[in-house]
Scaffold this motif. Structure first.
Motif: not given
Length: 212
Positions: A100-114, A118-121, A178-180, A183-184
């Motif tokens: 989660m700390e690594q994800l803080r390096k992303l902009t909101p849009k980059q985070l959503i796309v990533f 990567e997590a929900f394929h 992510l825990n659940k 992606p809804a």
């Protein structure tokens, strides 16, 4: 007599449900689980999106069904391996915090796309469709996001990109999704972040985004 639009919608619902049912049967390999996962996917969709917009794209229903099935498998494994999971909990928790700390390096849009990729394929084309972007734009966001994660320090423009977003609440929502394994909740916030017009993504309120 039914109106043409009502007939079209009913046909669309029947076609969508048939495709979802076949997918769930393929996914679970047995009728009992297939029926339960199908119902769960429909229920989650109706809970998270306005009923009048049902059915959403089949790809979205399939994603919800897929993660509902994965979540069920994970719960079954946890029940079978409780002692081992308990022993590993501190390490797993630390690993999750680091991610989660690594994800803080992303902009909101980059985070959503990533996260969707990567997590929900999700496929790039599916993300592009959800965000009403060109696939090339999605790939560019993903590329920049990966570069930012690999960088030792945060890019100076990242922090300013969060000016109109409640960052901590946003990350809590992402971590919860992510825990659940679902992606809804993330998909529900897309209209405000990406100015999306698609009705099945619209919500009346959004506590995670600051007022415009």
């Amino acid at each position: 007599m039914a109106q043409p639009k009502q007939i079209d919608r009913q046909s669309q619902i029947e076609e969508t449900m048939e495709k979802l049912t076949h997918y769930c049967l393929y996914l679970t390999k047995n009728k009992w689980d297939s029926e339960e996962i199908t119902q769960e996917a429909v229920l989650k969709t109706l809970t998270n999106y306005p009923e009048e917009t049902f059915p959403p794209p089949v790809s979205l229903l399939k994603k919800i069904a897929y993660h509902a099935w994965i979540d069920r498998i994970r719960k079954q494994k946890k029940e079978e391996l409780v002692p081992e999971i308990q022993d590993e909990t501190p390490a797993v928790r630390q690993d999750n915090e680091q991610q989660m700390e690594q994800l803080r390096k992303l902009t909101p849009k980059q985070l959503i796309v990533f996260v969707l990729k990567e997590a929900f394929h999700f496929q790039s084309a599916e993300i592009a469709d959800l965000l009403e972007l060109k696939e090339s734009a999605v790939k560019a966001l993903l590329h920049r996001g990966r570069m930012n994660i690999q960088a030792e320090t945060m890019h100076p423009l990242v922090q300013s990109s969060w000016d109109n977003v409640k960052q901590e609440e946003f990350f809590e929502l992402v971590e919860l999704s992510l825990n659940k394994g679902d992606p809804a909740d993330i998909i529900r916030i897309l209209p405000r972040l990406f100015h999306i017009s698609k009705p099945y993504l619209q919500t009346n309120t959004n506590p995670y985004m600051a007022a415009a």
